[in-house]
Design an enzyme around this catalytic site. Structure first.
Site, PDB file in Angstrom:
ATOM      1  N   THR A  62       0.877  -1.176   0.000  1.00 40.67           N
ATOM      2  CA  THR A  62       0.000   0.000   0.000  1.00 40.67           C
ATOM      3  C   THR A  62       0.909   1.220   0.000  1.00 40.67           C
ATOM      4  O   THR A  62       1.656   1.431   0.964  1.00 40.67           O
ATOM      5  CB  THR A  62      -0.889   0.021   1.256  1.00 40.67           C
ATOM      6  OG1 THR A  62      -1.631  -1.192   1.309  1.00 40.67           O
ATOM      7  CG2 THR A  62      -1.850   1.200   1.200  1.00 40.67           C
ATOM      8  N   LYS A 107      -7.880   1.467  -3.187  1.00 44.62           N
ATOM      9  CA  LYS A 107      -7.567   1.018  -1.824  1.00 44.62           C
ATOM     10  C   LYS A 107      -7.744   2.164  -0.816  1.00 44.62           C
ATOM     11  O   LYS A 107      -8.375   1.996   0.233  1.00 44.62           O
ATOM     12  CB  LYS A 107      -6.132   0.493  -1.809  1.00 44.62           C
ATOM     13  CG  LYS A 107      -5.495   0.350  -0.452  1.00 44.62           C
ATOM     14  CD  LYS A 107      -5.661  -1.010   0.139  1.00 44.62           C
ATOM     15  CE  LYS A 107      -5.153  -1.049   1.568  1.00 44.62           C
ATOM     16  NZ  LYS A 107      -5.369  -2.298   2.225  1.00 44.62           N
ATOM     17  N   LYS A 118      -1.998   4.920   8.599  1.00 42.34           N
ATOM     18  CA  LYS A 118      -1.165   5.006   7.390  1.00 42.34           C
ATOM     19  C   LYS A 118      -2.047   5.221   6.149  1.00 42.34           C
ATOM     20  O   LYS A 118      -1.792   6.099   5.335  1.00 42.34           O
ATOM     21  CB  LYS A 118      -0.342   3.721   7.227  1.00 42.34           C
ATOM     22  CG  LYS A 118       0.412   3.649   5.907  1.00 42.34           C
ATOM     23  CD  LYS A 118       0.990   2.284   5.581  1.00 42.34           C
ATOM     24  CE  LYS A 118       1.488   2.285   4.140  1.00 42.34           C
ATOM     25  NZ  LYS A 118       2.072   1.019   3.712  1.00 42.34           N
TER      26      LYS A 118
HETATM   27  P1  NAD Z   1       6.039  -5.813   7.369  1.00 44.70           P
HETATM   28  O1  NAD Z   1       6.747  -4.651   8.000  1.00 44.70           O
HETATM   29  O2  NAD Z   1       5.704  -7.006   8.181  1.00 44.70           O
HETATM   30  O3  NAD Z   1       6.893  -6.321   6.087  1.00 44.70           O
HETATM   31  C1  NAD Z   1       7.641  -5.491   5.241  1.00 44.70           C
HETATM   32  C2  NAD Z   1       8.929  -6.246   4.909  1.00 44.70           C
HETATM   33  O4  NAD Z   1       9.683  -5.479   3.959  1.00 44.70           O
HETATM   34  C3  NAD Z   1       9.852  -6.450   6.128  1.00 44.70           C
HETATM   35  O5  NAD Z   1      10.118  -7.824   6.288  1.00 44.70           O
HETATM   36  C4  NAD Z   1      11.104  -5.650   5.777  1.00 44.70           C
HETATM   37  O6  NAD Z   1      12.299  -6.231   6.268  1.00 44.70           O
HETATM   38  C5  NAD Z   1      11.054  -5.666   4.261  1.00 44.70           C
HETATM   39  N1  NAD Z   1      11.825  -4.604   3.641  1.00 44.70           N
HETATM   40  C6  NAD Z   1      11.873  -3.283   3.952  1.00 44.70           C
HETATM   41  N2  NAD Z   1      12.704  -2.635   3.124  1.00 44.70           N
HETATM   42  C7  NAD Z   1      13.193  -3.564   2.254  1.00 44.70           C
HETATM   43  C8  NAD Z   1      14.086  -3.501   1.162  1.00 44.70           C
HETATM   44  N3  NAD Z   1      14.654  -2.355   0.787  1.00 44.70           N
HETATM   45  N4  NAD Z   1      14.359  -4.650   0.501  1.00 44.70           N
HETATM   46  C9  NAD Z   1      13.794  -5.833   0.884  1.00 44.70           C
HETATM   47  N5  NAD Z   1      12.934  -5.943   1.910  1.00 44.70           N
HETATM   48  C10 NAD Z   1      12.640  -4.831   2.583  1.00 44.70           C
HETATM   49  O7  NAD Z   1       4.718  -5.188   6.703  1.00 44.70           O
HETATM   50  P2  NAD Z   1       3.414  -5.991   6.209  1.00 44.70           P
HETATM   51  O8  NAD Z   1       2.406  -6.019   7.309  1.00 44.70           O
HETATM   52  O9  NAD Z   1       3.842  -7.251   5.535  1.00 44.70           O
HETATM   53  O10 NAD Z   1       2.855  -4.956   5.120  1.00 44.70           O
HETATM   54  C11 NAD Z   1       3.418  -4.851   3.819  1.00 44.70           C
HETATM   55  C12 NAD Z   1       2.551  -3.915   2.992  1.00 44.70           C
HETATM   56  O11 NAD Z   1       1.223  -4.442   2.942  1.00 44.70           O
HETATM   57  C13 NAD Z   1       2.436  -2.502   3.552  1.00 44.70           C
HETATM   58  O12 NAD Z   1       2.466  -1.593   2.477  1.00 44.70           O
HETATM   59  C14 NAD Z   1       1.082  -2.508   4.247  1.00 44.70           C
HETATM   60  O13 NAD Z   1       0.499  -1.224   4.306  1.00 44.70           O
HETATM   61  C15 NAD Z   1       0.293  -3.439   3.353  1.00 44.70           C
HETATM   62  N6  NAD Z   1      -0.843  -4.102   4.019  1.00 44.70           N
HETATM   63  C16 NAD Z   1      -0.685  -4.687   5.236  1.00 44.70           C
HETATM   64  C17 NAD Z   1      -1.778  -5.313   5.838  1.00 44.70           C
HETATM   65  C18 NAD Z   1      -1.636  -5.981   7.180  1.00 44.70           C
HETATM   66  O14 NAD Z   1      -2.671  -6.338   7.769  1.00 44.70           O
HETATM   67  N7  NAD Z   1      -0.440  -6.188   7.710  1.00 44.70           N
HETATM   68  C19 NAD Z   1      -3.019  -5.327   5.181  1.00 44.70           C
HETATM   69  C20 NAD Z   1      -3.136  -4.766   3.912  1.00 44.70           C
HETATM   70  C21 NAD Z   1      -2.031  -4.146   3.337  1.00 44.70           C
END
Ligand code: NAD
Length: 290
Positions: free
Chosen positions: A87, A162, A237
Site C-alpha cells: 500500500t 484502496k 497510514k
Molecule cells: P512488514 O513490516 O511485516 O513487512 C515489510 C517487509 O519489507 C519487512 O520484512 C522488511 O524487512 C522488508 N523490507 C523493507 N525494506 C526492504 C528492502 N529495501 N528490501 C527488501 N525488503 C525490505 O509489513 P506488512 O504487514 O507485511 O505490510 C506490507 C505492505 O502491505 C504494507 O504496504 C502494508 O500497508 C500493506 N498491508 C498490510 C496489511 C496488514 O494487515 N499487515 C493489510 C493490507 C495491506
C-alpha cells in the site's frame, strides 16, 4: 512461473509461500525476514529479480518501493511482470509504473485487502491498476494469493481504490463506535443497538461484519481484547495516504480529514498503538463531549 518476491514480512511471507505451494519457483529477498516455506533466498533485490517471469513486491511504503524499483528494474528481463502489492501513495505507484514501462516491463499496482489472515489463507482481495495485458498475466497469481482481483484501470488506480475504500472504512468505524458510545449513555442495550442498526440504514461492514462491541454480532477483534485484526496504526497510514492524494488533486474530504486526525490522536497520543482499529469504541466510552 519463476517469481522474485521482495518484502517477506507479515503479508509477503505467506503470499510467497502460497505461490510456492501452488508449484511456482519463488526466489525471495528481504533485508531482515527469514525464508518462507518453499522459497529460496537471494542475496539482494536485483539477484531475486533477474531472470524471472514476474517480480512481486510487498514493502512498507512508497519511498522504499521507489528505492527497490530503482535497484531491480535494470536487473529484470524485458517483458517481465512487475507487480507491487504494497500500500503506497498513488504518485509513487504511477512513477514506478512509468519507470517499469520505459524499461519494457509490464507493471501492475495491486494493493490488497484482507490482512494477514487473508494472506495466510489465500483469500486476499486485489485492487489492480495497469495495462490490460499486464493485469491478465498477473491474474492467475492473484487467484493463488487471493479470492478476488478487480482491475480498476490504468497504473495507480489500484492504490486509488484502496485508499478510497479505507477512507470510508475509517470514517464508518468511527461513526459506528461513537454511536455505540452514545447509545450506551442513552441506556440502549448494545444487542438492541446491533439488532436495529445492522438491519437498518445505519448498517455497514464495520457494524455488520466487524462489530466493535464485544459479545455482539459476529466474532471480531472486540471479542479478543481488541488485538488486531487491522491495527490502528495501519489504518492511520492508509488515512494519511488518502489525505496526501486528496491534497494532490484538490479534493474536499472533510470526513477523511477528521478520521485521520482522530486515528493520529488515538495512535500517537493515546493508547491506540498496537490495538485493533475498532478499539475506538472503548476510547469513546471513556470520553465526554469536551
Ligand atoms: P512488514 O513490516 O511485516 O513487512 C515489510 C517487509 O519489507 C519487512 O520484512 C522488511 O524487512 C522488508 N523490507 C523493507 N525494506 C526492504 C528492502 N529495501 N528490501 C527488501 N525488503 C525490505 O509489513 P506488512 O504487514 O507485511 O505490510 C506490507 C505492505 O502491505 C504494507 O504496504 C502494508 O500497508 C500493506 N498491508 C498490510 C496489511 C496488514 O494487515 N499487515 C493489510 C493490507 C495491506
Amino acid at each position: 512461473m519463476k517469481i522474485g518476491f521482495i518484502g517477506l514480512g507479515n503479508m509477503g511471507a505467506p503470499m510467497a509461500a502460497n505461490l510456492a505451494a501452488a508449484g511456482h519457483t519463488v526466489v525471495g529477498f528481504d533485508l531482515a525476514a527469514p525464508a518462507p516455506k518453499g522459497v529460496s533466498m537471494a542475496d539482494s533485490g536485483p539477484d531475486a529479480a533477474k531472470g524471472v517471469d514476474a517480480v512481486i513486491t510487498m514493502l512498507p511504503n512508497g519511498a522504499i518501493l521507489r528505492a527497490v524499483a530503482n535497484e531491480i528494474i535494470p536487473a529484470m528481463d524485458a517483458g517481465a511482470l512487475f507487480v507491487d502489492c504494497s500500500t503506497v501513495d498513488v504518485e509513487s505507484a504511477r512513477a514506478v509504473a512509468k519507470q517499469a514501462v520505459a524499461a519494457g516491463l509490464a507493471p501492475v499496482d495491486a494493493p490488497v485487502s484482507g490482512g494477514t489472515t487473508g494472506a495466510v489463507g489465500g483469500t486476499l482481495t486485489f485492487m489492480a491498476g495497469g495495462p490490460d495485458d499486464a493485469f491478465k498475466r498477473a491474474d492467475p497469481l492473484f487467484d493463488i494469493m487471493g479470492q478476488k482481483a478487480v482491475h480498476c484501470g490504468p497504473s495507480g488506480n489500484g492504490q486509488a481504490a484502496k485508499i478510497c475504500n479505507n477512507m470510508i472504512l475509517g470514517a464508518t468505524m468511527i461513526a459506528t463506535c461513537e454511536a455505540f458510545a452514545l447509545a450506551d449513555k442513552l441506556g440502549l442495550e448494545r444487542q438492541s443497538m446491533f439488532d436495529v442498526v445492522s438491519t437498518s440504514s445505519g448498517y455497514s461492514w464495520s457494524m455488520n461484519a466487524y462489530c466493535p462491541a464485544p459479545g455482539v454480532g459476529p466474532q471480531s477483534p472486540a471479542d479478543n481484547e481488541y488485538k488486531p485484526g487491522f491495527a490502528s496504526e495501519l489504518m492511520l497510514k492508509d488515512l494519511r495516504l488518502s489525505q496526501q492524494a486528496a491534497e494532490a488533486v484538490d479534493a474536499d474530504t472533510p470526513m477523511g480529514e477528521r478520521a485521520t486526525a482522530l486515528y493520529a490522536q488515538f495512535v500517537e497520543d493515546e493508547d491506540g498503538l498496537g490495538m485493533d482499529f475498532s478499539a475506538m469504541l472503548p476510547r469513546f466510552e471513556k470520553l465526554g463531549r469536551s
